[in-house]
Design a protein around this motif. Sequence first.
Motif, short mmCIF file in Angstrom:
data_model
loop_
_atom_site.label_atom_id
_atom_site.label_comp_id
_atom_site.label_asym_id
_atom_site.label_seq_id
_atom_site.Cartn_x
_atom_site.Cartn_y
_atom_site.Cartn_z
N ALA A 104 -0.27 -6.93 -18.02
CA ALA A 104 0.34 -7.56 -19.19
C ALA A 104 1.65 -6.87 -19.54
O ALA A 104 1.74 -5.64 -19.60
N GLU A 105 2.68 -7.70 -19.76
CA GLU A 105 4.02 -7.23 -20.13
C GLU A 105 4.61 -6.28 -19.10
O GLU A 105 5.33 -5.34 -19.43
N ASP A 106 4.30 -6.54 -17.82
CA ASP A 106 4.83 -5.72 -16.74
C ASP A 106 4.99 -6.61 -15.51
O ASP A 106 4.41 -7.69 -15.45
N ASP A 107 5.76 -6.16 -14.54
CA ASP A 107 5.96 -6.93 -13.31
C ASP A 107 4.98 -6.55 -12.22
O ASP A 107 4.98 -7.16 -11.15
N PHE A 108 4.17 -5.55 -12.47
CA PHE A 108 3.27 -5.04 -11.44
C PHE A 108 2.05 -5.94 -11.29
O PHE A 108 1.41 -6.31 -12.28
N CYS A 109 1.72 -6.31 -10.05
CA CYS A 109 0.53 -7.12 -9.76
C CYS A 109 -0.45 -6.31 -8.93
O CYS A 109 -0.06 -5.44 -8.14
N GLU A 110 -1.72 -6.63 -9.08
CA GLU A 110 -2.73 -6.03 -8.22
C GLU A 110 -3.82 -7.07 -7.94
O GLU A 110 -3.94 -8.07 -8.64
N ALA A 111 -4.59 -6.81 -6.90
CA ALA A 111 -5.63 -7.75 -6.50
C ALA A 111 -6.69 -7.86 -7.60
O ALA A 111 -7.02 -6.88 -8.28
#
Length: 222
Positions: free
Chosen positions: A149-156
């Motif tokens: 949330a409110e970040d560009d980082f994605c994870e599985a």
Amino acid sequence: MSDESEQPDSAAVFGGALSLWHECKKPSKANERVNLSECYNGGDEFMRVVMRVATRFEEWASMHIVFDGLDDVWPYLLEDKFGAACVCVTGMETLHEFNERDCLRVSLHLRLPVRHSAGLPVPVDVTAANPIPNSPFPAFRIQTVRQVAEDDFCEAFTLSDDPFDDNFDPPHFALYGVGSDGLLEHIADRDTYAKTVTLARNLIPGITFPDTPPFRPTTAQE
């Protein structure tokens, strides 16, 4: 039981309630710290709560579990495993708050075959071989991912994750190329599985991703 109009299976409700009752009553350090009679205004009310939890879960399961995909008889499975899974997910002191979100959490914890329906955050992880020879990607993979949330980082987003974790945005679907070394190269994101499959088929003619995702992921997520 797969017809939404059917009544809850009384044997399944009984199996789930019995399992939850025994799990909450069996001697353990956790149980020593919880006075169930005080939490639920008496032992009789606790029994009613246990029945309500088991009934709600069975009603939810009748709409969302693919019973043909089970390896065990449903009431026996609940009798053996539901109580421990439920306590692990919700704890013993808040069973009266058990809701539909908890039904999904328990189902994922039990690795049950959950039907993929709109709005239900169920992990997907499926790999298909590349039919095109001499490609840098021997296979392609579709996997649910979610952004912090409110970040560009994605994870599985996997079976081990809380599907309703407020720290993440709702999951979406990522298409990856799988290199010969097993490393993934991100290709694109889509908001539905169907759109991701359409993209993959347009990019890689002949690839055999299923029209609907399997009820259990096909790659390890542990």
